[in-house]
Design a protein around this motif. Sequence first.
Motif, PDB file in Angstrom:
ATOM      1  N   ALA A 164       1.004  -1.324  -0.349  1.00  0.00           N
ATOM      2  CA  ALA A 164       0.632  -0.680   0.251  1.00  0.00           C
ATOM      3  C   ALA A 164       0.829   1.546  -0.042  1.00  0.00           C
ATOM      4  CB  ALA A 164      -0.854  -0.129   0.881  1.00  0.00           C
ATOM      5  N   LYS A 165       0.188   2.265  -0.914  1.00  0.00           N
ATOM      6  CA  LYS A 165       1.211   3.773  -1.070  1.00  0.00           C
ATOM      7  C   LYS A 165       0.009   4.824  -0.794  1.00  0.00           C
ATOM      8  CE  LYS A 165       5.127   1.628  -2.970  1.00  0.00           C
ATOM      9  NZ  LYS A 165       4.630   0.129  -2.298  1.00  0.00           N
ATOM     10  N   THR A 167      -1.383   7.999  -0.552  1.00  0.00           N
ATOM     11  CA  THR A 167      -2.561   8.329  -1.580  1.00  0.00           C
ATOM     12  C   THR A 167      -3.612   6.923  -2.148  1.00  0.00           C
ATOM     13  OG1 THR A 167      -1.735   8.629  -3.945  1.00  0.00           O
ATOM     14  CG2 THR A 167      -1.871  10.665  -1.820  1.00  0.00           C
ATOM     15  N   ASP A 168      -3.202   6.204  -1.799  1.00  0.00           N
ATOM     16  CA  ASP A 168      -3.986   4.659  -2.372  1.00  0.00           C
ATOM     17  C   ASP A 168      -5.324   4.911  -2.126  1.00  0.00           C
ATOM     18  OD1 ASP A 168      -2.278   3.013  -4.077  1.00  0.00           O
ATOM     19  OD2 ASP A 168      -1.682   1.976  -2.817  1.00  0.00           O
ATOM     20  N   THR A 234      -3.022  -3.065  -5.139  1.00  0.00           N
ATOM     21  CA  THR A 234      -1.065  -3.012  -4.447  1.00  0.00           C
ATOM     22  C   THR A 234      -0.914  -3.861  -2.722  1.00  0.00           C
ATOM     23  OG1 THR A 234      -1.948  -0.569  -3.349  1.00  0.00           O
ATOM     24  CG2 THR A 234      -0.801  -0.455  -5.266  1.00  0.00           C
ATOM     25  N   THR A 298      -6.126  -2.352  -1.268  1.00  0.00           N
ATOM     26  CA  THR A 298      -5.868  -0.805  -1.334  1.00  0.00           C
ATOM     27  C   THR A 298      -5.754  -0.902  -3.352  1.00  0.00           C
ATOM     28  OG1 THR A 298      -3.788  -1.336  -0.689  1.00  0.00           O
ATOM     29  CG2 THR A 298      -4.714  -0.113   0.845  1.00  0.00           C
ATOM     30  N   VAL A 299      -6.167   0.103  -4.026  1.00  0.00           N
ATOM     31  CA  VAL A 299      -5.966   0.864  -5.207  1.00  0.00           C
ATOM     32  C   VAL A 299      -5.154   2.255  -5.367  1.00  0.00           C
ATOM     33  CG1 VAL A 299      -7.624  -1.068  -5.740  1.00  0.00           C
ATOM     34  CG2 VAL A 299      -8.455   1.129  -5.503  1.00  0.00           C
ATOM     35  N   PRO A 300      -4.024   2.214  -6.882  1.00  0.00           N
ATOM     36  CA  PRO A 300      -3.527   3.550  -6.519  1.00  0.00           C
ATOM     37  C   PRO A 300      -4.864   4.778  -6.634  1.00  0.00           C
ATOM     38  CG  PRO A 300      -2.658   1.959  -8.528  1.00  0.00           C
ATOM     39  CD  PRO A 300      -4.511   1.031  -8.000  1.00  0.00           C
ATOM     40  N   HIS A 318      -8.463   5.970   2.621  1.00  0.00           N
ATOM     41  CA  HIS A 318      -7.006   6.535   2.027  1.00  0.00           C
ATOM     42  C   HIS A 318      -6.117   5.816   2.872  1.00  0.00           C
ATOM     43  CE1 HIS A 318      -6.666   9.800   2.858  1.00  0.00           C
ATOM     44  NE2 HIS A 318      -7.818  10.259   2.873  1.00  0.00           N
TER      45      HIS A 318
END
Length: 349
Positions: A164-165, A167-168, A234, A298-300, A318
Amino acid sequence: MLEDKNQARTSLAELGEFGLINHITKHFKISQKTTLKGVGDDAAVLDASELQTLVTTDLLIEGVHFDLSYMPLKHLGYKSVVVNLSDVYAMNGSAEQITVSIAVSNRFPLEAIEELYAGIQLACETYNVDLIGGDTTSSNKGILISVTAIGKAQKEDIVYRDGAKETDLIVVSGDLGAAYLGLQVLEREKQVFKVNPNNQPDLDGYSYLIERQLKPEARKDISNLLKEMDVKPTAMIDISDGLSSEIMHICSQSKVGCKIYEEKLPLDPQVISTCEEFDIDSTMIALSGGEDYELLFTVPISDFEKVKGNPHLSIIGHITEKAAGMNLVTRANQELELKAQGWNALKNE
Ligand code: ADP
Ligand code: MG
């Protein structure tokens, strides 16, 4: 309470271990082409193929993980398979085989084990997995079941917890909290039954909750749905211990923080009405209830348009930087720190 006291009883001792193994496994059919040899030799043989292999296991113990006074054995068999398949789907893989090991006390007749395996078989057929082996032994007290699931995935498709990044978007499938409430309803009826065994359980109006507790389904469909939508998560995890606890696993392994929005949590109307009746906070139940077996991922943020409005998916928050911590934004716009409270913790309140 749901046990039928007039069932036929065939003692397990009469059959012996090999008779029992043969009896319970003979109705299972092999359907996966990667199963080269299933039950019947010293070990099963699988075709390794070029894909990566996923392996996951769970151990369920009577009195700790399930209560046979309201969990019919057929449902127990089904659920013990489903919870393992859910872990394979949470890696974005496809499940192909299972092994099932059981330890049973002589309190159980053959007919009880048949019920258990009828549930296991139904799960195998529903999810298209092969039973390829296991072990059978006796226990001094109660029943114990261990299921191992084996799956496959392309290397590039596997989704771990640590990707996970900042802003995801945080997305969850289905709805939350129903399985835990189902357990509360069943526990309440058990207490009523203890006081008056002639009382029939009053389960009207709780059917969805009870189904989610006794016959949960794993989200086999989400992996395909995401592929169709051209979305690759992610990070991903299945919700067995409650949303809070699972999002904390993603955040700690991904070294990020998160914001979850109370108003975005997906709740079934039966969850809302039962929470009102039991005078408990539905947000608390959604966060800490557990046993939902939904997928949390989680997704971009660039995938927002693809995910938005999908009836199977809810965007609930988020990912933030780690220093911001893990927070719940309430309907009143307050930020509360998320607590890692699994459903076991709830139970002890
Ligand atoms: P071993 O003595 O070599 O461990 P077993 O007699 O325990 O072999 O098992 C014989 C075969 O039956 C093996 O293929 C094993 O995987 C399978 N088996 C044993 N118990 C179970 C079970 N409870 N469910 C499914 N398969 C089983
Ligand atoms: Mg053995």
